[in-house]
Design an enzyme around this catalytic site. Structure first.
Site, PDB file in Angstrom:
ATOM      1  N   ARG A  89      -8.730  27.520  39.403  1.00 30.69           N
ATOM      2  CA  ARG A  89      -7.462  26.982  39.878  1.00 30.69           C
ATOM      3  C   ARG A  89      -6.805  26.201  38.752  1.00 30.69           C
ATOM      4  O   ARG A  89      -7.366  25.222  38.249  1.00 30.69           O
ATOM      5  CB  ARG A  89      -7.691  26.076  41.094  1.00 30.69           C
ATOM      6  CG  ARG A  89      -6.441  25.369  41.590  1.00 30.69           C
ATOM      7  CD  ARG A  89      -6.752  24.514  42.816  1.00 30.69           C
ATOM      8  NE  ARG A  89      -5.604  23.698  43.169  1.00 30.69           N
ATOM      9  CZ  ARG A  89      -5.562  22.365  43.095  1.00 30.69           C
ATOM     10  NH1 ARG A  89      -6.629  21.681  42.697  1.00 30.69           N
ATOM     11  NH2 ARG A  89      -4.473  21.706  43.436  1.00 30.69           N
ATOM     12  N   HIS A 133       1.573  20.196  39.976  1.00 32.63           N
ATOM     13  CA  HIS A 133       0.518  19.182  39.881  1.00 32.63           C
ATOM     14  C   HIS A 133       1.077  17.994  39.094  1.00 32.63           C
ATOM     15  O   HIS A 133       0.592  17.645  38.026  1.00 32.63           O
ATOM     16  CB  HIS A 133      -0.729  19.766  39.212  1.00 32.63           C
ATOM     17  CG  HIS A 133      -1.980  18.984  39.476  1.00 32.63           C
ATOM     18  ND1 HIS A 133      -3.155  19.565  39.890  1.00 32.63           N
ATOM     19  CD2 HIS A 133      -2.242  17.655  39.388  1.00 32.63           C
ATOM     20  CE1 HIS A 133      -4.095  18.643  40.028  1.00 32.63           C
ATOM     21  NE2 HIS A 133      -3.550  17.470  39.726  1.00 32.63           N
ATOM     22  N   GLU A 178      -1.672  17.468  46.173  1.00 34.07           N
ATOM     23  CA  GLU A 178      -1.727  16.058  46.555  1.00 34.07           C
ATOM     24  C   GLU A 178      -0.357  15.377  46.591  1.00 34.07           C
ATOM     25  O   GLU A 178      -0.087  14.449  45.827  1.00 34.07           O
ATOM     26  CB  GLU A 178      -2.671  15.294  45.616  1.00 34.07           C
ATOM     27  CG  GLU A 178      -4.107  15.812  45.649  1.00 34.07           C
ATOM     28  CD  GLU A 178      -5.072  14.961  44.841  1.00 34.07           C
ATOM     29  OE1 GLU A 178      -4.626  14.032  44.148  1.00 34.07           O
ATOM     30  OE2 GLU A 178      -6.282  15.233  44.912  1.00 34.07           O
ATOM     31  N   ASN A 300      -8.774  18.383  48.987  1.00 36.21           N
ATOM     32  CA  ASN A 300      -9.345  17.594  47.895  1.00 36.21           C
ATOM     33  C   ASN A 300     -10.027  16.381  48.510  1.00 36.21           C
ATOM     34  O   ASN A 300      -9.376  15.578  49.177  1.00 36.21           O
ATOM     35  CB  ASN A 300      -8.263  17.138  46.914  1.00 36.21           C
ATOM     36  CG  ASN A 300      -7.658  18.285  46.120  1.00 36.21           C
ATOM     37  OD1 ASN A 300      -8.043  19.440  46.284  1.00 36.21           O
ATOM     38  ND2 ASN A 300      -6.704  17.974  45.265  1.00 36.21           N
ATOM     39  N   TYR A 302     -12.747  13.064  47.840  1.00 37.86           N
ATOM     40  CA  TYR A 302     -13.507  12.232  46.908  1.00 37.86           C
ATOM     41  C   TYR A 302     -14.325  11.153  47.618  1.00 37.86           C
ATOM     42  O   TYR A 302     -15.468  10.921  47.266  1.00 37.86           O
ATOM     43  CB  TYR A 302     -12.572  11.618  45.860  1.00 37.86           C
ATOM     44  CG  TYR A 302     -12.068  12.666  44.894  1.00 37.86           C
ATOM     45  CD1 TYR A 302     -12.873  13.112  43.846  1.00 37.86           C
ATOM     46  CD2 TYR A 302     -10.827  13.255  45.052  1.00 37.86           C
ATOM     47  CE1 TYR A 302     -12.444  14.097  42.967  1.00 37.86           C
ATOM     48  CE2 TYR A 302     -10.385  14.243  44.173  1.00 37.86           C
ATOM     49  CZ  TYR A 302     -11.200  14.661  43.142  1.00 37.86           C
ATOM     50  OH  TYR A 302     -10.767  15.650  42.295  1.00 37.86           O
ATOM     51  N   GLU A 366     -10.625  20.597  45.272  1.00 42.36           N
ATOM     52  CA  GLU A 366     -11.133  19.616  44.307  1.00 42.36           C
ATOM     53  C   GLU A 366     -12.246  18.802  44.950  1.00 42.36           C
ATOM     54  O   GLU A 366     -12.106  18.330  46.073  1.00 42.36           O
ATOM     55  CB  GLU A 366     -10.063  18.614  43.852  1.00 42.36           C
ATOM     56  CG  GLU A 366      -9.048  19.119  42.887  1.00 42.36           C
ATOM     57  CD  GLU A 366      -8.113  18.002  42.415  1.00 42.36           C
ATOM     58  OE1 GLU A 366      -8.553  16.822  42.373  1.00 42.36           O
ATOM     59  OE2 GLU A 366      -6.957  18.305  42.095  1.00 42.36           O
TER      60      GLU A 366
END
Length: 460
Positions: A89, A133, A178, A300, A302, A366
């Site tokens: 990606r 992005h 995002e 994504n 985290y 991600e």
């Protein structure tokens, strides 16, 4: 990226196997790796401007050179192929395609992505293209950026240009990466480009980003794009007080999930934001565009957030309207970013998406971690990253076993790079980069991940 929803049979003995056809890969972003900031007609982006502003980025680092991927893409793709990556990606730099954000295409910029996509195809790696992005052309920001409705229209035009050149070789398109970061870190907290601190502007930016997604999706479909999706950064928000939980959950998760998957904004978020905006930027027909069906939702992940009521607590600037909400730092291991390591949050998040929203295929676009990596004797021993990925892969597998339609996992990131406001201080890569020499050294985690890909699974 069509894969079976059932766990594959006939796994290697002792292997916790993923579904047949599960897609394993890695990810990057244009400004973080490409460099060549002034070459072949590329115009300035908001991140060029922000990084050159004193005090905004660690030690004044910029993406002028970054990882020099613009010139080294072929050898970088060869490393990916050697590791067995099934998918990559990457994002396209909008100012490389339209230096001022509108008008004719810059053919030299498109030529680079032509070469990159062909190189990936030649090694059997599936390209997954992200259109945005965070590197908005500076000229558009000069006219209001994402607070200006016209930027969404320009984004759809740009998407059409990119598809015209690359559409024959790209199966999956992601419109935005995002948008929460673009809107709330960039326009409310000011810690990302363009560095503005206006909560009302952040809500307008969030809507126009989503409108850009909707308009681009419509144009990509008209042009014959096979699969179109969007990537959101999402996280469970935990706490015993539902009112406290609703504030950050609304601004981080639901303000994007609800329009994209339900065609509406959450009522509590709209009401809470009325102190900052009258929502007049939402026009008739916008939510129908934004909520048009997608083929994939990129996730994504985290870390989760833990909150509690805390009277008198000032608002967290990245969550406008969060006065009285305290964010709790739980004891336990963290990454070099100071983020808690909680793999079970990924299972919780994925199952929650399945439970709370209409069905849509998911891909982890991600997930990864920064640690204090050291090159010694030609090797980087990053056992903590291996442990991090192992735990998160198992968390993803648990979600699949619970019925979640998860079709792929892209590790962030392929190589160490420019980590936005942290400059080159934080290293997320599977591949170590010596920024002085541009030498690439696959870390031990890269070789471990290569084995995961080969087996399509983990030791049981």
């Amino acid at each position: 990226m069509t894969v079976s929803a059932e766990l594959a049979r006939g796994a290697e003995p002792g292997v916790l196997e993923f579904p047949a056809g599960f897609v394993w890969g890695t990810a990057t972003a244009a400004y973080q790796i490409e460099g060549a900031a002034r070459e072949d007609g590329r115009g300035p982006s908001i991140w060029d401007t922000f990084a050159r502003t004193p005090g905004k980025v660690h030690l004044g680092h910029t993406g002028e050179v970054a990882c020099d991927h613009y010139h080294r893409y072929a050898s970088d793709v060869a490393i990916m192929a050697g590791l067995g990556m099934g998918a990559y990606r990457f994002s396209v730099s909008w100012p490389r395609i339209q230096p001022d954000g509108s008008g004719p295409a810059n053919s030299r910029g498109l030529d680079f992505y032509d070469r990159l996509v062909d190189e990936l195809g030649g090694h059997g790696i599936t390209p997954i293209l992200t259109l945005y992005h965070w590197d908005l052309p500076q000229t558009l920001e000069d006219h209001g950026g994402w607070t200006n409705r016209d930027t969404a229209e320009r984004f759809a035009e740009y998407a059409t240009i990119v598809h015209r050149r690359l559409g024959d070789r790209i199966e999956l398109w992601t419109t935005l990466n995002e948008p929460w970061c673009s809107a709330f870190l960039g326009y409310a907290a000011g810690v990302h480009a363009p560095g503005r601190t206006d909560p009302g502007a952040a809500f307008a930016a969030a809507h126009h980003l989503l409108l850009g997604h909707g308009l681009a999706t419509r144009e990509l479909r008209r042009a014959g794009a096979r699969e179109v999706g969007i990537t959101l950064n999402l996280a469970p928000v935990r706490g015993s007080d539902l009112t406290a939980v609703a504030v950050p959950d609304g601004i981080l998760n639901r303000i994007f999930l609800d329009p994209v998957l339900r065609g509406e904004y959450p009522t509590d978020v709209v009401r809470r934001a009325e102190r900052f905006t009258d929502w007049s930027f939402v026009k008739e027909g916008d939510l129908a565009l934004i909520g048009a069906p997608i083929d994939m939702l990129g996730v994504n992940y985290y870390h989760p957030f833990q909150v509690e009521p805390r009277p008198g607590q000032p608002a967290n600037p990245v969550f406008p309207g969060s006065e009285g909400v305290g964010f709790i730092d739980k004891p336990g291991p963290t990454t070099a970013m100071g983020w808690p390591i909680e793999a079970d949050g990924l299972t919780e998040l994925l199952i929650g998406l399945k439970r709370d929203y209409p069905p849509v295929p998911l891909v982890i676009t991600e997930n990864g971690a920064a640690f204090e990596d050291v090159l010694s004797g030609g090797r980087v021993s990053d056992e903590r990253r291996i442990a991090f990925l192992d735990a998160h892969f198992r968390a993803a597998h648990a979600a699949i076993a619970a019925g979640v339609d998860l079709r792929g996992y892209l590790v962030w990131s392929f190589m160490d790079n420019f980590e936005w406001a942290y400059g080159y201080e934080k290293r997320f890569g599977l591949v170590y980069v010596d920024y002085a020499s541009q030498e690439r050294v696959p870390k031990e985690s890269a070789r471990w991940y290569s084995e995961v890909i080969r087996r399509n699974g983990l030791p049981a």
